[in-house]
Enzyme design. Structure first.
Site, short mmCIF file in Angstrom:
data_model
loop_
_atom_site.label_atom_id
_atom_site.label_comp_id
_atom_site.label_asym_id
_atom_site.label_seq_id
_atom_site.Cartn_x
_atom_site.Cartn_y
_atom_site.Cartn_z
N GLY A 26 -5.41 -2.61 7.85
CA GLY A 26 -5.80 -1.62 8.83
C GLY A 26 -6.50 -2.54 9.93
O GLY A 26 -6.55 -1.75 11.23
N ASN A 27 -6.94 -3.52 9.87
CA ASN A 27 -7.85 -4.24 11.05
C ASN A 27 -6.56 -4.82 12.18
O ASN A 27 -7.20 -5.00 13.29
CB ASN A 27 -8.53 -5.48 10.53
CG ASN A 27 -7.73 -6.41 9.85
OD1 ASN A 27 -6.89 -6.25 8.77
ND2 ASN A 27 -7.68 -7.78 10.41
N LYS A 57 -7.36 9.19 -3.72
CA LYS A 57 -7.31 8.89 -2.49
C LYS A 57 -7.66 9.91 -1.15
O LYS A 57 -7.13 11.05 -0.94
CB LYS A 57 -5.80 8.49 -2.14
CG LYS A 57 -5.49 7.49 -0.83
CD LYS A 57 -6.01 6.27 -0.82
CE LYS A 57 -5.54 5.43 0.43
NZ LYS A 57 -6.05 4.23 0.48
N LYS A 59 -0.39 0.60 0.21
CA LYS A 59 0.63 -0.27 1.16
C LYS A 59 0.66 -1.73 0.49
O LYS A 59 1.63 -2.45 0.66
CB LYS A 59 0.10 -0.60 2.61
CG LYS A 59 -1.05 -1.45 2.90
CD LYS A 59 -0.61 -2.76 3.51
CE LYS A 59 -1.69 -3.48 3.92
NZ LYS A 59 -2.78 -3.56 3.23
N LYS A 108 -5.06 -5.74 -3.30
CA LYS A 108 -4.50 -7.09 -2.69
C LYS A 108 -4.32 -8.07 -3.68
O LYS A 108 -3.07 -8.71 -3.64
CB LYS A 108 -5.30 -7.55 -1.42
CG LYS A 108 -5.23 -6.60 -0.34
CD LYS A 108 -6.40 -6.78 0.65
CE LYS A 108 -6.56 -6.04 1.93
NZ LYS A 108 -6.67 -4.83 1.73
#
Length: 311
Positions: free
Chosen positions: A11-12, A127, A211, A273
């Protein structure tokens, strides 16, 4: 040596508004094109948390206005976010490629990701999406629309939706064909539009696929050599923020799994991640996963930085 690389943008790398994003993606394009310039085939995935929340909120607000704009179902909001993020990314990457005299087509594929309707995530939505509401407003939304509302860290109530695991990508053959033809492809945006199969139909569901897991799935499908998961930090750490903090350079999937069991990685942040990286590295001999910052992706592939995860 040429590699096939799936890059998962965090998102960054994107902004919270279309105007901010339009500027940020120009910087995002540079390290991506660095990898392409080295001769690699690059496939790009990205998050959409702020963007899909913004679209969902705008549609909810508009539906309450005098204009009586119809409410937009959540899967359609996801599709909208894929479209406009892809539009910004593909133009920025195209421009950077042409600036370096590299002639490669760039395309965004609006991607549906298939999930299992029996996934236990549907029993426990976690979420958070959209805006914050008071307890009274949350109760009304639950009664009127059937939303599941949960208190969020003392800031109010938010709607929560399930986050099921991806099992397949509906447009995988399209993506494969484009990649094999030398195109730069942007796919599984925001984790993909979550759908379930019913006969020959694909039915959108109110959910958000992580994602990182969607990026791992498309990396497996495309038989990628590398999955690069980009984040705000250069490396993964254990004991993060403590006196005995340790930054990790190269670890095995076994070591990473042990760190996960010990609770070193925060859910909703570094944990998915690392889990996705482990899953990819284990999926086939020789596959590697790298977690690093956007600016260090090129150096990470060369083994100069980042956290490399191998089986």
């Amino acid at each position: 040596m040429k590699s096939k690389i799936v890059v998962a943008l965090g998102g960054n790398a994107l902004g919270n508004t279309p105007k901010e994003q339009l500027q940020l993606v120009k910087n995002t394009a540079k390290p991506i094109v660095d990898l392409i310039e080295e001769g690699n085939d690059v496939i790009i995935a990205h998050g959409n948390g702020p963007q899909v929340g913004m679209i969902n909120l705008a549609m909810e607000t508009a539906s309450k206005s005098e204009a009586k704009t119809p409410e937009m179902p959540f899967p359609e909001c996801g599709a909208m976010s894929q479209g406009y993020i892809g539009y910004h990314l593909q133009n920025a990457i195209r421009e950077e490629l042409l600036n370096r005299n590299i002639n490669k087509p760039v395309a965004t594929v609006i991607t549906q990701v298939i999930v299992d309707k029996s996934d236990r995530a549907f029993e426990n939505p976690t979420k958070p999406i959209g805006s914050f509401y008071t307890e009274g407003e949350a109760k009304t939304l639950t009664e009127q629309k059937g939303y599941i509302m949960k208190e969020d860290a003392g800031r109010g109530y938010r709607r929560v939706v399930p986050s099921p695991k991806p099992i397949d990508v509906a447009e995988k053959e399209v993506v494969k064909t484009l990649v094999d033809s030398g195109h730069v492809v942007i796919t599984v945006g925001g984790g993909g539009i979550p759908v379930i199969k019913e006969g020959n139909s694909l039915i959108g569901v109110d959910a958000v696929i992580d994602k990182d897991f969607a990026s791992e799935k498309i990396a497996e499908i495309l038989d990628a050599d590398y999955l690069i998961i980009l984040t705000a930090v250069e490396k993964v750490a254990i004991n993060f923020g403590k006196e005995n903090e340790k930054w990790l350079d190269k670890i095995t999937t076994k070591e990473a799994s042990e760190y996960i069991k010990q609770g070193h990685f925060a859910p909703g942040s570094m944990l998915p991640k690392v889990e996705a990286a482990v899953e990819f590295a284990r999926s086939k001999k020789g596959r590697k996963a790298l977690i690093t910052s956007l600016e260090k992706a090129k150096e990470g592939i060369k083994g100069l930085t980042g956290t490399l995860i191998i089986d």
